[in-house]
Structure formats: C-alpha cells, structure tokens
Enzyme design. Sequence first.
Site, PDB file in Angstrom:
ATOM      1  N   ASP A   4      -1.717  -8.334   1.763  1.00 61.45           N
ATOM      2  CA  ASP A   4      -0.580  -8.303   0.830  1.00 61.45           C
ATOM      3  C   ASP A   4      -0.279  -9.699   0.310  1.00 61.45           C
ATOM      4  O   ASP A   4      -0.068  -9.898  -0.896  1.00 61.45           O
ATOM      5  CB  ASP A   4       0.678  -7.749   1.527  1.00 61.45           C
ATOM      6  CG  ASP A   4       0.581  -6.258   1.807  1.00 61.45           C
ATOM      7  OD1 ASP A   4      -0.362  -5.864   2.523  1.00 61.45           O
ATOM      8  OD2 ASP A   4       1.437  -5.493   1.317  1.00 61.45           O
ATOM      9  N   GLY A  57       0.835  -1.198   0.000  1.00 59.64           N
ATOM     10  CA  GLY A  57       0.000   0.000   0.000  1.00 59.64           C
ATOM     11  C   GLY A  57       0.867   1.244   0.000  1.00 59.64           C
ATOM     12  O   GLY A  57       2.049   1.192   0.360  1.00 59.64           O
ATOM     13  N   HIS A  96       0.153   0.772   9.908  1.00 58.45           N
ATOM     14  CA  HIS A  96      -1.120   1.142   9.295  1.00 58.45           C
ATOM     15  C   HIS A  96      -2.076   1.698  10.339  1.00 58.45           C
ATOM     16  O   HIS A  96      -3.290   1.541  10.234  1.00 58.45           O
ATOM     17  CB  HIS A  96      -1.791  -0.065   8.633  1.00 58.45           C
ATOM     18  CG  HIS A  96      -0.938  -0.771   7.651  1.00 58.45           C
ATOM     19  ND1 HIS A  96      -0.189  -1.857   7.983  1.00 58.45           N
ATOM     20  CD2 HIS A  96      -0.704  -0.515   6.341  1.00 58.45           C
ATOM     21  CE1 HIS A  96       0.472  -2.267   6.899  1.00 58.45           C
ATOM     22  NE2 HIS A  96       0.183  -1.466   5.899  1.00 58.45           N
ATOM     23  N   LYS A 101       5.854  -7.875   2.375  1.00 58.50           N
ATOM     24  CA  LYS A 101       5.694  -7.626   3.812  1.00 58.50           C
ATOM     25  C   LYS A 101       4.564  -8.517   4.347  1.00 58.50           C
ATOM     26  O   LYS A 101       3.524  -8.652   3.705  1.00 58.50           O
ATOM     27  CB  LYS A 101       5.365  -6.148   4.088  1.00 58.50           C
ATOM     28  CG  LYS A 101       6.468  -5.183   3.641  1.00 58.50           C
ATOM     29  CD  LYS A 101       6.377  -3.794   4.269  1.00 58.50           C
ATOM     30  CE  LYS A 101       5.126  -3.022   3.961  1.00 58.50           C
ATOM     31  NZ  LYS A 101       4.859  -2.782   2.525  1.00 58.50           N
ATOM     32  N   GLY A 159       1.513   5.289   1.432  1.00 59.41           N
ATOM     33  CA  GLY A 159       1.482   5.849   2.783  1.00 59.41           C
ATOM     34  C   GLY A 159       2.705   5.471   3.609  1.00 59.41           C
ATOM     35  O   GLY A 159       2.823   5.871   4.756  1.00 59.41           O
ATOM     36  N   HIS A 160       3.604   4.663   3.004  1.00 60.90           N
ATOM     37  CA  HIS A 160       4.820   4.250   3.717  1.00 60.90           C
ATOM     38  C   HIS A 160       6.063   4.903   3.106  1.00 60.90           C
ATOM     39  O   HIS A 160       7.178   4.452   3.348  1.00 60.90           O
ATOM     40  CB  HIS A 160       4.975   2.735   3.667  1.00 60.90           C
ATOM     41  CG  HIS A 160       3.792   1.982   4.174  1.00 60.90           C
ATOM     42  ND1 HIS A 160       3.332   2.142   5.454  1.00 60.90           N
ATOM     43  CD2 HIS A 160       2.965   1.087   3.581  1.00 60.90           C
ATOM     44  CE1 HIS A 160       2.263   1.359   5.640  1.00 60.90           C
ATOM     45  NE2 HIS A 160       2.010   0.721   4.511  1.00 60.90           N
TER      46      HIS A 160
END
Lengths: 328, 328
Positions: free
Chosen positions: B107, B51, B215, B102, B53-54
């Site tokens: 995922d 995703g 998250h 990850k 946002g990291h």
Amino acid sequence: MKFYNSTNEIPEEMLKGIDLTYPQLTYLPETGILYDNTYNEKTVPIISGGGSGHEPAHVGYVGSGMLAAAVTGPLFIPPKSKNILKAIRQVNSGKGVFVIIKNFEADLKEFNEAIKEARTEGIDVRYIVSHDDISVNAYNFHKRHRGVAGTILLHKILGAFAKEGGSIDEIEQLALSLSPEIYTLGVALAPVHFPHQKTSFVLAEDEVSFGIGIHGEPGYRVEKFEGSERIAIELVNKLKAEINWQKKANKNYILLVNGLGSTTLMELYSFQYDVMRLLELEGLSVKFCKVGNLMTSCDMSGISLTLCSVKDPKWLDYLNVPTGAFAW
Amino acid sequence: MKFYNSTNEIPEEMLKGIDLTYPQLTYLPETGILYDNTYNEKTVPIISGGGSGHEPAHVGYVGSGMLAAAVTGPLFIPPKSKNILKAIRQVNSGKGVFVIIKNFEADLKEFNEAIKEARTEGIDVRYIVSHDDISVNAYNFHKRHRGVAGTILLHKILGAFAKEGGSIDEIEQLALSLSPEIYTLGVALAPVHFPHQKTSFVLAEDEVSFGIGIHGEPGYRVEKFEGSERIAIELVNKLKAEINWQKKANKNYILLVNGLGSTTLMELYSFQYDVMRLLELEGLSVKFCKVGNLMTSCDMSGISLTLCSVKDPKWLDYLNVPTGAFAW
C-alpha cells in the site's frame, strides 16, 4: 459461530452488551425486552420480536422512529408470552400498542396469548402478521408465507408514521395496506451452523438452495452455483410471477437485498448490481433500496430479495426519515 | 463467500452496485474510485483506500463528514498509484488533499508514488499512515504495526474536523496527535476462504488464533476456544501492556469491537459485554463505543478490539456528529 448461549436460554450477554453500547437502549434482565428509553409517550408504541439468531432483527430496529421495544427469545425460539406481555405493559401509555409478528406458528401462539391478556387488562393492542416469504414447500408446493426480511419495512414505515403522530387505528390501516405488498424470496449459499457445529441442511460448496427459511429450513430446489446473475434471475422471475408487475400501472418499487448472516458486502453489492439491471429491463423504477445483513439466520451464507410496490408515495418519506435505531 | 471477481481485478460489480444503491455516491468505472458527489469543495477532502475484501472499509466510509473518496483495488491488493492519483485529482479543489494509508508495504509503495506525482502537479497532499495493530510476528516477536480496524477512527474524526473547516495543516496535526493513540489486536475464530475455496491458514473448529491480520496472515498463538471471556481477557491484557493505562491519569477511552466478516452480531455484542466488564474492573471509562463488522477480511470469522485514549474531548464530538457515510 463460536459464541452462543445454550439454545434454551435468552442470550443475556448479547442483550446486556447492546444495553452497554447504546445509552438510549435499556435491557430488562431475564425478559428479552430491550426498549428505547427516549421513547415519546405521546405517540403509539410499536413492538416486535421473535427468536434470537436473526440479529440485527429485531433489537437493532429499536429506536426513535422505529420500534419502541423488541422482545427476544432463545436461538430460533420465540419469546414467552409472559415476556411479550411485559413488553406491551412497558411501552403502553394509554394510546394503544401496535405489535408486528412474523408468521410462524410458534410465534403466533406466544404473541396471541400475550395480546389476549393485555386486552383483558384494557390495553388497546392491534397487530399485523408479516408473511412476505413467497417460497413454496418442496413436498406439496403450498406457499409458506413465512415472515422474513420484508418485516423490517413494516418496522420502518409504521415506526416513522407512529412518530409523526399516527393513531392506533391509522397505524393498523397502514399496516393492512402495506403488508400485502411485501414479497421476499431467499437463497442459501451455505447452511446455518448451529451451536456444537451441527448444520441445518446439507449443501455442497458448489451448490445453492432456493427458497430457504431463516431458521435453517431447506429450500424448494438445490442447484449448482453458477454465479450471482443466475441467482438474481431466479429470484426476480419468481417475484415477478407472484407480484404480476407487468400487468400493473405502478412501476415504482422498494427493494431490499438482505444478507442472511455471513454474506459479505462484496457479495451483496455484486448481487444488487445484477438485480438492478434486471429490474431496469423489466421497466421497474426502484425508488428506495437498502442492502445489508438486515435479518439473518445465525451464520448462514445467503441472500434474500424483497420487493414492495410503492402504493403510496408517503411510504418513501417514512423510509427516508432518520431513525435512532442502530441497524437501519 | 461465493460471489467474487478474479483476484486480479477491481471488483467492478460491487462498486457499481454501491453506486446504484446510494444517490450521493458515484463510481468512476475501471478506476476503483468511489466519491461523494455532494462533497463540499470549501473543505479539505480526505481520501483513503486499499485492497478490496475489507468491506465496508473503505467504500462504506465515503460520505459527508468522513471520506470524500475511496480507492479500491483487487482482493487484498492495493489500488494502483495511477488510480490513487486520479482520486486525488478528482477531489482536489485547491485546499490540499489529506490521505489515510494503512501500513502495509504494498500500500505504501502505491500511495507514495501517487502522492509524489500529485505534489509535482502542485497539489498540497499530506498523509498519515495508520499502524494500530499491536500483534507480533510469531517468529521474531517484532511488532507488526499494520494498519487495521482502528483506521476508521481516523476516517471519522479527521473527516468531521475537515467538514467543520479544519485546514490541511490542522488536519495533519490532528492526525499526528490521534494516530499514535489507537491500538488494535485481533483474533480469528475461523480462517478466510479465498476464491476457489482455498483457506488462508489452518484452524480447527475448536481453535482460535490470536494476533491475525486482515489478509489471512496467521496470528502469534493458536489456542483451544474457551469462550468469549477468555478471548476478551487476552486482548484486554495485551492492550493494557501496550498502552500502559494504569500509569496514566486519563482514564477515558474510545472502544471499537470489530467483526472480521462473518462474525455474528450475537458474537460481537456478547464479546462487547465481556470487554466492558473487564474495562470497568480496570477503572477505564468508555466514552464512545462502536460494534459491528467495520473492517473485514472477506468471510473470516473473528474479532478485533481497538482502544484509543481520549486525549482531547473534541474527538468525542467528532465521533458523535452525524455522517452521510452508509457504514458508520
């Protein structure tokens, strides 16, 4: 931001932490001086510095091909002249020492004292005062000309030139030619949180403030936040009015998109996309760009945009040459 | 955080902004796939993703000597298997493709589907699931084994080995040897702000939460904030109990101090100083360390600490070799 020293002290733990992380960097305890211990003494050393709270500036730009040393003061307070003088002596090897100062009254006072004293000791010190900020004072509309993110272009270009063997005279000439070409304007998305949770200015969750400084100084106008593109338009238009690029033959530019602390990379690269589209419409060609939290204001959320006309193509070579500085 | 896409969409503007910033990176619109267009086809490509946002993970680790491509999904949502499959096809040149995943259920589901399909197409895909997080679930005390910041050690070490000419079999062996040595634990100083100002969990200004995820998952314990050193002691003690280093002959370690988004460098390096002192007292020798906002959780303020035993000195060479990835 929860980890901090007293606002009146040099952030020793941070500086010692940096010393322990990078073998090529050495911290001189209780002086704020971090220097490159691999520094080539046959070249002219360049130093810079200022208050802490702007990390990675300036400590992250110490390294081969950039700064020989940086002097750090307490949070948003410039280093004392005695420590700046120590830094000048530390890096001096008889070829002169070049100093980059951000244009703030308190900084100029300390740096000038140190330079004066070093010169009486026979050290050939030259300097440039960076003043890239084009923001105006909201009360009298005077330009502020503060030294902000664009300063790191001086670090990189002068540092690479010095590494290549530039003399103190030549470095001074290059600085005088480069510095007036650098223009920056910033916007806050959220205020700075000072230690003990005080904030610098009031800004609602849905507001932005144009023309802020890097020490919590408020901007010239607060608006509702209406997206990245709206901010890009305001900053590009203000820079255009100042630089007057439509009247100039040279369309080649250097671009910095700087985060002011807690701005995410998602925000910075989205903004970068908007800026690049606008500059293309303006007919400008971006020959070098850099995006990141490069000169911050503690944990402030915000962005500044810097443009610099490429008067000399050599500047691009100096920007692209590798450096040992950890934050470039 | 004020600039964001809808939470259900790939962050196209960010990815296009990255494409425009780095000539060596190319974005394939509407796929989330960013790849290294200078990639050497004689070597085995390594890809990763997850995703968004990291950031800078994983886009910032695409480049020579690290990842050949990264696949990015919507905010905190993994990329769809069809896009992962496209990425595998994009980088495949017949020598096999290695994938770093990850350890999160969503995922694994998408990556496994893509890998299965790629294998039916005759592509020799191997993978490793990173699971460095040692945090426990506060309800049942089960270990979570999530894949967090330590994952980038896999990116760097495997990437450098692949560049050196490691075969797909050898890369798989190295991954299986390296991954179990990586241990991470994180702490939040402030929660994530999701789009539209929702926060992930409640945390007072003077509190910290130990064992958080990337998250917005809450930690296993909330405490009053009592300074950087107290946090360093908690994280080092938990890692010590897990790694059991006092019983091992090898005292050489790799260290990552990771900021989770809006953590300032002043905080990170001050914390690094505390950690280095504690590890010295423990008799450990840190042979490589890296400090920065390396794998974030949007604008969360927090820190994670990663330790990895140096089972093979070659790992240090792989960490030290230069890479073209912009965020390493």
